[in-house]
Design a protein around this motif. Structure first.
Motif, mmCIF file in Angstrom:
data_model
loop_
_atom_site.group_PDB
_atom_site.id
_atom_site.type_symbol
_atom_site.label_atom_id
_atom_site.label_comp_id
_atom_site.label_asym_id
_atom_site.label_seq_id
_atom_site.Cartn_x
_atom_site.Cartn_y
_atom_site.Cartn_z
ATOM 1 N N UNK A 76 -5.663 83.004 23.140
ATOM 2 C CA UNK A 76 -4.744 84.050 23.582
ATOM 3 C C UNK A 76 -4.934 84.388 25.051
ATOM 4 N N UNK A 77 -6.147 84.259 25.568
ATOM 5 C CA UNK A 77 -6.344 84.433 27.003
ATOM 6 C C UNK A 77 -5.597 83.345 27.765
ATOM 7 N N UNK A 78 -5.715 82.117 27.303
ATOM 8 C CA UNK A 78 -4.977 81.019 27.939
ATOM 9 C C UNK A 78 -3.474 81.256 27.855
ATOM 10 N N UNK A 79 -2.995 81.690 26.708
ATOM 11 C CA UNK A 79 -1.569 81.963 26.546
ATOM 12 C C UNK A 79 -1.114 83.066 27.496
ATOM 13 N N UNK A 80 -1.923 84.106 27.659
ATOM 14 C CA UNK A 80 -1.570 85.200 28.566
ATOM 15 C C UNK A 80 -1.434 84.709 29.997
ATOM 16 N N UNK A 81 -2.397 83.921 30.453
ATOM 17 C CA UNK A 81 -2.360 83.421 31.827
ATOM 18 C C UNK A 81 -1.174 82.492 32.057
ATOM 19 N N UNK A 82 -0.908 81.625 31.103
ATOM 20 C CA UNK A 82 0.202 80.682 31.249
ATOM 21 C C UNK A 82 1.536 81.415 31.224
ATOM 22 N N UNK A 83 1.681 82.398 30.360
ATOM 23 C CA UNK A 83 2.936 83.155 30.307
ATOM 24 C C UNK A 83 3.153 83.960 31.578
ATOM 25 N N UNK A 84 2.087 84.511 32.148
ATOM 26 C CA UNK A 84 2.229 85.239 33.406
ATOM 27 C C UNK A 84 2.688 84.301 34.520
ATOM 28 N N UNK A 85 2.093 83.122 34.604
ATOM 29 C CA UNK A 85 2.506 82.161 35.625
ATOM 30 C C UNK A 85 3.929 81.683 35.377
ATOM 31 N N UNK A 86 4.276 81.437 34.124
ATOM 32 C CA UNK A 86 5.634 80.998 33.808
ATOM 33 C C UNK A 86 6.658 82.087 34.099
ATOM 34 N N UNK A 87 6.295 83.340 33.832
ATOM 35 C CA UNK A 87 7.208 84.453 34.130
ATOM 36 C C UNK A 87 7.463 84.553 35.632
ATOM 37 N N UNK A 88 6.433 84.387 36.424
ATOM 38 C CA UNK A 88 6.603 84.453 37.878
ATOM 39 C C UNK A 88 7.497 83.324 38.380
#
Length: 269
Positions: A76-88
């Motif tokens: 879930x930490x990995x998912x959070x970081x990837x989603x933040x980068x994808x959102x940007x």
């Protein structure tokens, strides 16, 4: 006076030994400006914020080192970081993240949810442990109940919806499926080493019952790890196949149509 230039000039013959120029690929951004995808960015930000909040609550309520040792928390930490980068990238109309990274993140999130609901939350399972994050055999209560559902149910479903509804298809490749197993194998080595370093009898020495060497022995644990690894690999192959057969959910027709008959589309994040 100079001689007039003839109207019909014959083509010069090709010079032997010099290869012909290959056609160059013109990216869509050279023809059509990229567009922002605010809805995708907002959705990813909300999912990332929910996962981050659930992780923060688990860290605050329990032992941080033990909490961070769970596959659930790490995925879930990995998912959070990837989603933040994808959102940007979606908000700023930049190219999407590499499919090798987003595909691996989706695979780990789905593996987390499936392993919990099939092996840990099911009361008929021999490895049932509903309160896996707290190490309790009973269902979690209070804040733990909320974070448990977010990390094991909500975020895997949200990751799947983001992939199905907000991501262009055809980017995953079969050769990536084997490389995605590197992290589960690394986690297996980590959790077994962690269990050996802890004193026998320590609570939650082995965080997952199907990897509990003290109770089942290495033979059974390695057999369980092999079956789970094969299941994760099969899931990865299924995702690749589905990625090449599912329709494009973000296709947008652009006018006017090019003379060649193809519709030019900008990259999406």
């Amino acid at each position: 006076m100079t001689a007039p230039i003839p109207r019909d000039i014959p083509d010069l013959p090709a010079i032997p030994g010099i290869p012909a120029l290959l056609p160059s690929h013109v990216p869509a951004t050279a023809v059509v400006p990229p567009r922002r995808r605010r809805a995708a960015a907002v959705f990813r930000l909300l999912v990332a914020a929910s996962a981050a909040a659930a992780i923060a609550v688990e860290l605050a309520l329990g032992s941080p080192l033990r909490t961070l040792s769970h596959f659930t928390i790490q995925s879930n930490i990995l998912l959070t970081l990837v989603l933040l980068a994808s959102a940007r990238r979606a908000w700023t109309a930049r190219r999407p993240l590499p499919s090798s990274l987003t595909g691996a993140t989706l695979l780990y999130a789905l593996a987390t949810g499936l392993a919990y609901h099939i092996l840990l939350a099911d009361p008929v399972s021999p490895y049932a442990l509903p309160g896996v994050l707290t190490g309790q055999a009973t269902a979690p209560t209070g804040w733990h109940a909320l974070t448990n559902q977010i990390l094991h149910t909500a975020t895997p479903i949200a990751a799947l919806l983001d992939w199905l509804l907000l991501t262009s298809p055809g980017t995953l490749h079969l050769r990536q499926a084997a490389t995605w197993l590197a992290y589960p194998l690394t986690y297996l080595a980590f959790t077994l080493t962690r269990g050996e370093l802890l004193v026998p009898g320590t609570p939650a020495r082995y965080l997952y019952p199907f990897l509990d060497v003290a109770r089942h022995g290495y033979k059974s644990v390695l057999a369980n790890a092999l079956l789970i690894g094969l299941a994760i690999y099969a899931l990865a192959i299924a995702l690749v196949i589905l990625d090449h057969t599912r329709p494009n959910p973000i296709r947008r027709r652009l006018r006017p149509r090019a003379k060649t008959g193809f519709r030019l589309q900008p990259p999406v994040g």
